[in-house]
Design a protein around this motif. Structure first.
Motif, short mmCIF file in Angstrom:
data_model
loop_
_atom_site.label_atom_id
_atom_site.label_comp_id
_atom_site.label_asym_id
_atom_site.label_seq_id
_atom_site.Cartn_x
_atom_site.Cartn_y
_atom_site.Cartn_z
N ALA A 4 20.95 34.74 139.63
CA ALA A 4 21.38 33.46 140.20
C ALA A 4 22.00 32.59 139.11
O ALA A 4 21.76 32.80 137.92
N THR A 5 22.78 31.63 139.54
CA THR A 5 23.39 30.67 138.63
C THR A 5 23.15 29.26 139.17
O THR A 5 23.35 29.01 140.36
N TYR A 6 22.69 28.38 138.32
CA TYR A 6 22.44 26.98 138.70
C TYR A 6 23.65 26.18 138.25
O TYR A 6 23.98 26.15 137.05
N MET A 7 24.36 25.57 139.20
CA MET A 7 25.63 24.91 138.89
C MET A 7 25.67 23.48 139.42
O MET A 7 25.10 23.18 140.47
N ARG A 8 26.39 22.65 138.67
CA ARG A 8 26.81 21.36 139.21
C ARG A 8 28.20 21.51 139.77
O ARG A 8 29.07 22.11 139.12
#
Length: 396
Positions: A11-15
């Motif tokens: 997973a990738t946590y993005m703004r």
């Protein structure tokens, strides 16, 4: 006693814009969560940390606001002339459901960057330097979004000097075009104005009758005049979100608007459809101090807009609601257009709690019906963390 081990999922946590979310490639999800249904919803709820009766999402990736309780699933597109399919899930904070009824315009700005970095876009379409044009199919509302993603030395450029009110630090500018943004799949048989009127009298028993512009563009949105519901349009979050009576009143207006738009059949359904429609209130320009302390002068904006998301006043502006604002502003006679001074216009700059935002729209009338070919605005996006999220193996 047997204990289920945790599993880990890439997973990738993005703004993206003024929102944050957890991004997944469809192929990386556990097999039973690769298709819509209970398993997928339970997985995403557990990733985000919902439902949480404490309202904090401490045991998950969520940030306890509508802007930070979000998930995104991206896959290679099977549609012609598109690079990727993008599915957005708005996760309820205190209830056990994921709302799939609309898009997130803010996180749309991160989809192109994520898709390129994740190898989901054909390498031949991505320049080493310059601008990558990513053609996104927004699966929730069946619409096309074009993202213009800057590239430097073969990688997505995330840093830069583009400033976005509501975001603390500058970053690289990502230009978004929302093509044909009127939402065909939503209520009213596909009409931009589902009631057939630019302005309606919305009767809300026990509360009053309000002038309202109800539009399907970007996301179904109900616009009312700020003064009609006791506001000035200069309010910040604290002025509204601590007033449970006021929030309940606005939610009742939203529910009746959703009924009139044909999005729900009974008022009870509104509680299970928190993400759409949005409700916003508009006013003519006034000077005010934004939440950051920045002064917004009346002369620098065309109108004021405050919008609620998931039952609370948004800290800035939802990207999809900005599309609705730009579209409505381009059509003479809507409440948004009148608050901006009336007449024909191709763009507006509006004031929101965190500052200002400019959005453009191309509107025209064909055989008496209004159509919008596209709405456009600039946002920014950045990877905050990448790796794996972990959830208990028996959570979904």
């Amino acid at each position: 006693m047997a204990h289920a081990p945790q599993i880990k999922i890439p997973a990738t946590y993005m703004r993206g814009g003024t929102s944050k979310g957890v991004f997944f490639r469809l192929q990386d999800l556990p097999e039973r969560a690769q298709v819509p249904g209970e398993a997928r919803d339970k997985l995403l709820l557990r990733v985000i940390g919902s439902p949480d009766p404490y309202g904090k999402q401490i045991d998950g990736m969520g940030g306890a606001t509508s802007s930070t309780s979000k998930t995104v699933i991206v896959s290679k597109s099977t549609r012609a002339d598109h690079d990727v399919d993008y599915l957005f899930g708005q996760v309820s904070i205190d209830k056990a459901f994921v709302d799939w009824s609309g898009n997130c315009g803010n996180l749309s700005s991160a989809v192109g960057s994520f898709a390129i970095a994740s190898g989901l876009v054909d390498a031949a379409r991505v320049p080493k330097d310059g601008m990558a044009v990513v053609r996104i199919w927004q699966a929730n509302i069946a619409k096309t979004i074009i993202a213009h993603v800057p590239m430097t030395n073969g990688e997505v450029q995330e840093t830069g000097d583009f400033e976005l009110d509501g975001v603390t630090f500058p970053a690289a500018e990502v230009q978004l075009e929302f093509m044909d943004p009127a939402a065909e799949e939503e209520g009213g048989g596909g009409a931009m104005f589902p009631t057939g009127q630019l302005v309606d009298d919305l009767e809300v028993p026990g509360i009053g009758t309000f002038k309202a512009t109800m539009i399907n563009a970007g996301i179904p949105t109900i616009f009312v005049n700020a003064e009609d519901i006791g506001y000035t349009g200069t309010e910040l979050q604290d002025a509204i979100n601590g007033d449970t009576h006021a929030l309940g009143r606005v939610e009742t207006i939203r529910a009746h608007g959703a009924m009139k738009m044909g999005l729900i059949k009974t008022l009870d359904e509104a509680a299970k459809r928190q993400h759409t429609p949005k409700i916003a209130f508009v006013a003519k320009p006034q000077s005010y101090t934004a939440s950051s302390g920045k002064r917004v002068e009346a002369a620098d904006i065309d109108l004021l807009v405050r919008a609620l998301s998931m039952g609370k006043l948004h800290h800035a502006m939802m990207g999809t609601a900005a599309v609705a604002i730009g579209t409505a502003a381009a059509i003479p006679g809507t409440l948004v257009n009148l608050a901006a001074g009336g007449g024909e216009r191709e763009a507006v700059r509006f004031g929101h709690p965190s500052g200002t935002l400019r959005v453009g729209a191309e509107a025209r009338q064909v055989n008496g019906e209004w159509t919008v070919t596209k709405a456009a605005m600039s946002r920014s996006a950045r990877v905050l963390m990448e790796g794996w999220v972990r959830v208990p193996g028996d959570a979904f």
